[in-house]
Design a protein around this motif. Structure first.
Motif, PDB file in Angstrom:
ATOM      1  N   MET A 129     -13.332  -8.774  -5.530  1.00 42.71           N
ATOM      2  CA  MET A 129     -13.765  -9.189  -4.171  1.00 42.71           C
ATOM      3  C   MET A 129     -12.992  -8.226  -3.200  1.00 42.71           C
ATOM      4  SD  MET A 129     -15.210 -11.968  -5.220  1.00 42.71           S
ATOM      5  CE  MET A 129     -15.839 -12.707  -3.798  1.00 42.71           C
ATOM      6  N   GLU A 130     -13.763  -8.335  -2.153  1.00 42.63           N
ATOM      7  CA  GLU A 130     -13.122  -7.611  -0.727  1.00 42.63           C
ATOM      8  C   GLU A 130     -11.693  -8.129  -0.635  1.00 42.63           C
ATOM      9  OE1 GLU A 130     -13.658  -7.099   3.873  1.00 42.63           O
ATOM     10  OE2 GLU A 130     -15.371  -7.813   2.625  1.00 42.63           O
TER      11      GLU A 130
ATOM     12  N   GLN B 274     -11.864  -2.049  -9.034  1.00 45.04           N
ATOM     13  CA  GLN B 274     -13.288  -2.424  -9.711  1.00 45.04           C
ATOM     14  C   GLN B 274     -13.381  -1.208 -10.936  1.00 45.04           C
ATOM     15  OE1 GLN B 274     -15.892  -4.772  -9.074  1.00 45.04           O
ATOM     16  NE2 GLN B 274     -15.598  -4.253 -11.307  1.00 45.04           N
ATOM     17  N   ASN B 275     -13.157   0.154 -10.418  1.00 49.27           N
ATOM     18  CA  ASN B 275     -13.398   1.309 -11.559  1.00 49.27           C
ATOM     19  C   ASN B 275     -12.357   1.048 -12.663  1.00 49.27           C
ATOM     20  OD1 ASN B 275     -15.462   2.425 -10.072  1.00 49.27           O
ATOM     21  ND2 ASN B 275     -14.096   3.881  -9.076  1.00 49.27           N
ATOM     22  N   ILE B 276     -11.056   0.492 -12.502  1.00 48.63           N
ATOM     23  CA  ILE B 276     -10.343   0.439 -13.443  1.00 48.63           C
ATOM     24  C   ILE B 276     -10.588  -0.744 -14.108  1.00 48.63           C
ATOM     25  CG2 ILE B 276      -7.730  -0.202 -13.882  1.00 48.63           C
ATOM     26  CD1 ILE B 276      -6.987   1.438 -11.243  1.00 48.63           C
ATOM     27  N   VAL B 277     -10.847  -1.966 -13.699  1.00 43.85           N
ATOM     28  CA  VAL B 277     -11.105  -3.131 -14.340  1.00 43.85           C
ATOM     29  C   VAL B 277     -12.570  -3.280 -14.968  1.00 43.85           C
ATOM     30  CG1 VAL B 277      -9.383  -4.544 -12.994  1.00 43.85           C
ATOM     31  CG2 VAL B 277     -11.834  -4.652 -12.603  1.00 43.85           C
ATOM     32  N   GLY B 278     -13.483  -2.432 -14.547  1.00 45.47           N
ATOM     33  CA  GLY B 278     -14.733  -2.397 -15.215  1.00 45.47           C
ATOM     34  C   GLY B 278     -15.848  -3.355 -14.653  1.00 45.47           C
ATOM     35  N   LYS B 279     -16.906  -3.247 -15.012  1.00 47.63           N
ATOM     36  CA  LYS B 279     -18.245  -3.744 -14.424  1.00 47.63           C
ATOM     37  C   LYS B 279     -18.237  -5.396 -14.723  1.00 47.63           C
ATOM     38  CE  LYS B 279     -20.841   0.489 -14.203  1.00 47.63           C
ATOM     39  NZ  LYS B 279     -22.056   1.109 -14.690  1.00 47.63           N
ATOM     40  N   GLU B 280     -17.492  -5.560 -15.856  1.00 52.27           N
ATOM     41  CA  GLU B 280     -17.665  -6.745 -16.413  1.00 52.27           C
ATOM     42  C   GLU B 280     -16.666  -8.007 -15.475  1.00 52.27           C
ATOM     43  OE1 GLU B 280     -16.518  -4.270 -18.420  1.00 52.27           O
ATOM     44  OE2 GLU B 280     -18.574  -3.969 -19.226  1.00 52.27           O
ATOM     45  N   ALA B 281     -16.031  -7.437 -14.675  1.00 56.24           N
ATOM     46  CA  ALA B 281     -15.047  -8.121 -13.655  1.00 56.24           C
ATOM     47  C   ALA B 281     -15.838  -7.981 -12.247  1.00 56.24           C
ATOM     48  CB  ALA B 281     -13.573  -7.791 -13.658  1.00 56.24           C
TER      49      ALA B 281
ATOM     50  N   ILE C 233       0.957  -0.904  -0.067  1.00 50.84           N
ATOM     51  CA  ILE C 233       0.001  -0.064  -0.100  1.00 50.84           C
ATOM     52  C   ILE C 233       0.810   1.270   0.091  1.00 50.84           C
ATOM     53  CG2 ILE C 233      -1.663   1.451   1.471  1.00 50.84           C
ATOM     54  CD1 ILE C 233      -3.113  -0.528  -0.024  1.00 50.84           C
ATOM     55  N   TRP C 234       0.564   2.403  -0.987  1.00 52.96           N
ATOM     56  CA  TRP C 234       1.433   3.372  -1.073  1.00 52.96           C
ATOM     57  C   TRP C 234       0.332   4.585  -1.004  1.00 52.96           C
ATOM     58  CZ3 TRP C 234       5.402   2.987  -5.501  1.00 52.96           C
ATOM     59  CH2 TRP C 234       6.439   1.881  -5.104  1.00 52.96           C
ATOM     60  N   TRP C 235       0.601   5.396  -0.246  1.00 53.95           N
ATOM     61  CA  TRP C 235      -0.296   6.627   0.148  1.00 53.95           C
ATOM     62  C   TRP C 235      -2.006   5.879  -0.060  1.00 53.95           C
ATOM     63  CZ3 TRP C 235       4.205   6.580  -2.077  1.00 53.95           C
ATOM     64  CH2 TRP C 235       5.021   7.660  -1.936  1.00 53.95           C
TER      65      TRP C 235
ATOM     66  N   THR D  29       0.359  -5.826   1.147  1.00 53.53           N
ATOM     67  CA  THR D  29       1.272  -5.833   2.300  1.00 53.53           C
ATOM     68  C   THR D  29       1.407  -4.800   3.018  1.00 53.53           C
ATOM     69  OG1 THR D  29       3.272  -5.716   0.892  1.00 53.53           O
ATOM     70  CG2 THR D  29       2.290  -8.130   1.341  1.00 53.53           C
ATOM     71  N   SER D  30       1.388  -4.682   4.139  1.00 53.27           N
ATOM     72  CA  SER D  30       1.613  -3.407   5.050  1.00 53.27           C
ATOM     73  C   SER D  30       1.701  -3.844   6.344  1.00 53.27           C
ATOM     74  CB  SER D  30       0.176  -2.232   4.823  1.00 53.27           C
ATOM     75  OG  SER D  30       0.154  -1.419   5.601  1.00 53.27           O
ATOM     76  N   GLY D  31       2.444  -2.881   6.918  1.00 56.04           N
ATOM     77  CA  GLY D  31       2.677  -2.932   8.438  1.00 56.04           C
ATOM     78  C   GLY D  31       1.503  -2.273   9.179  1.00 56.04           C
ATOM     79  N   GLY D  32       0.804  -1.487   8.644  1.00 61.05           N
ATOM     80  CA  GLY D  32      -0.321  -0.892   9.407  1.00 61.05           C
ATOM     81  C   GLY D  32      -1.562  -0.321   8.618  1.00 61.05           C
ATOM     82  N   SER D  33      -1.298   0.171   7.384  1.00 60.47           N
ATOM     83  CA  SER D  33      -2.283   0.965   6.578  1.00 60.47           C
ATOM     84  C   SER D  33      -3.015  -0.120   5.839  1.00 60.47           C
ATOM     85  CB  SER D  33      -1.479   1.682   5.360  1.00 60.47           C
ATOM     86  OG  SER D  33      -0.637   2.962   5.799  1.00 60.47           O
ATOM     87  N   GLY D  34      -4.359   0.213   6.066  1.00 57.25           N
ATOM     88  CA  GLY D  34      -5.309  -0.752   5.493  1.00 57.25           C
ATOM     89  C   GLY D  34      -5.427  -0.533   4.177  1.00 57.25           C
ATOM     90  N   MET D  35      -6.495  -1.224   3.298  1.00 56.32           N
ATOM     91  CA  MET D  35      -6.747  -1.056   1.782  1.00 56.32           C
ATOM     92  C   MET D  35      -7.718   0.209   1.566  1.00 56.32           C
ATOM     93  SD  MET D  35      -6.932  -4.854   0.609  1.00 56.32           S
ATOM     94  CE  MET D  35      -6.641  -4.416  -1.066  1.00 56.32           C
ATOM     95  N   GLY D  36      -8.121   0.714   2.542  1.00 54.49           N
ATOM     96  CA  GLY D  36      -9.017   2.040   2.220  1.00 54.49           C
ATOM     97  C   GLY D  36     -10.051   1.657   1.120  1.00 54.49           C
ATOM     98  N   ARG D  37     -10.082   2.410   0.036  1.00 59.54           N
ATOM     99  CA  ARG D  37     -11.110   2.362  -0.815  1.00 59.54           C
ATOM    100  C   ARG D  37     -10.155   1.820  -2.065  1.00 59.54           C
ATOM    101  NH1 ARG D  37     -14.727   7.497  -1.446  1.00 59.54           N
ATOM    102  NH2 ARG D  37     -16.271   6.098  -1.316  1.00 59.54           N
ATOM    103  N   THR D  38      -9.340   0.991  -1.903  1.00 62.22           N
ATOM    104  CA  THR D  38      -8.472   0.322  -2.934  1.00 62.22           C
ATOM    105  C   THR D  38      -9.269  -0.663  -3.818  1.00 62.22           C
ATOM    106  OG1 THR D  38      -6.297   0.587  -1.591  1.00 62.22           O
ATOM    107  CG2 THR D  38      -6.208  -1.058  -3.604  1.00 62.22           C
ATOM    108  N   CYS D  39     -10.078  -1.433  -3.390  1.00 59.92           N
ATOM    109  CA  CYS D  39     -11.064  -2.364  -4.042  1.00 59.92           C
ATOM    110  C   CYS D  39     -11.772  -1.713  -4.875  1.00 59.92           C
ATOM    111  CB  CYS D  39     -11.576  -3.481  -3.075  1.00 59.92           C
ATOM    112  SG  CYS D  39     -10.664  -4.334  -2.166  1.00 59.92           S
TER     113      CYS D  39
END
Length: 161
Positions: A137-138, A127-134, A85-87, A113-123
Motif C-alpha cells: 500500500m501507499e 514491492q520489488n523486494i516482497v514480490g508481486k504476490e503481495a 528514512i535513511w538516504w 519516521t522523518s523530520g522532513g524527508s519523504g518516502m520517495g520510491r520506498t514503496c
C-alpha cells in the motif's frame, strides 16, 4: 494471535513509539527488527563516507544480520512496517527482514519516521523486494507530533483492504 503484525526498526525510539501506538490501536502483534550488531552514533554519521550506515546504504545487496529471526508470517493478513528514512529509502536492515519472509498474499503497509524527508520510491522498492504476490500500500511519513486522531484516520483505511 492478531491478523496484523507491526514490524519496525528504530534506533532512536521514535519509530518504536509510533509502532507501539499503531499496534495498540490495531490490536496487532509487534516485532522489533533488531540488528545483530547495534548501531552506534558513529555508525549513523551520514557525513562520514566510511560510517557503517553510509557504507550499507551504498550497497543495494547489503543485508545486515538480524539479532532475532523474523517471525513466521503465515497467520497474518496485514504487515505494517515502520522505519526511519535513511538516504531516501528504508534502511538495509529492513531489507534483511523483507527478504527473510514470505509475503505472498499479504498486505504490506509501510510507514517511515522523518523530520522532513519523504518516502520517495520506498514503496516501489519494497514491492520489488516482497514480490508481486503481495500488495504494498501507499506508505505514510510520520514526522514531528502526530496525534492518535491522525493515526486513527489512517488505521481506519486498513479495514477497507
Amino acid at each position: 494471535m492478531s491478523k496484523t503484525l507491526v514490524a519496525y526498526f528504530s534506533v532512536s525510539d521514535t519509530t518504536k513509539k509510533v509502532a507501539e501506538e499503531i499496534a495498540k490501536e490495531e490490536n496487532a502483534d509487534l516485532f522489533a527488527i533488531v540488528p545483530e550488531k547495534p548501531y552506534t552514533k558513529e555508525d549513523l554519521n551520514w557525513k562520514d563516507k566510511q560510517a557503517r550506515s553510509t557504507v550499507e546504504m551504498a550497497d543495494p545487496n547489503c543485508h545486515p544480520a538480524m539479532a532475532v529471526p523474523a517471525p513466521d508470517l503465515s497467520a497474518y493478513k496485514t504487515i505494517i512496517i515502520g522505519f526511519p528514512i535513511w538516504w531516501g529509502r528504508e534502511p538495509s536492515i529492513v531489507d534483511t527482514f523483507l527478504t527473510s519472509c514470505n509475503f505472498a498474499g499479504k498486505i504490506v503497509v509501510p510507514f517511515c519516521t522523518s523530520g522532513g524527508s519523504g518516502m520517495g520510491r520506498t514503496c516501489e522498492r519494497i514491492q520489488n523486494i516482497v514480490g508481486k504476490e503481495a500488495k504494498v500500500m501507499e506508505g505514510r511519513r510520520i514526522g514531528g507530533e502526530v496525534s492518535m486522531e491522525d493515526l486513527k484516520i489512517w488505521f481506519d483505511g486498513f479495514q477497507e483492504w
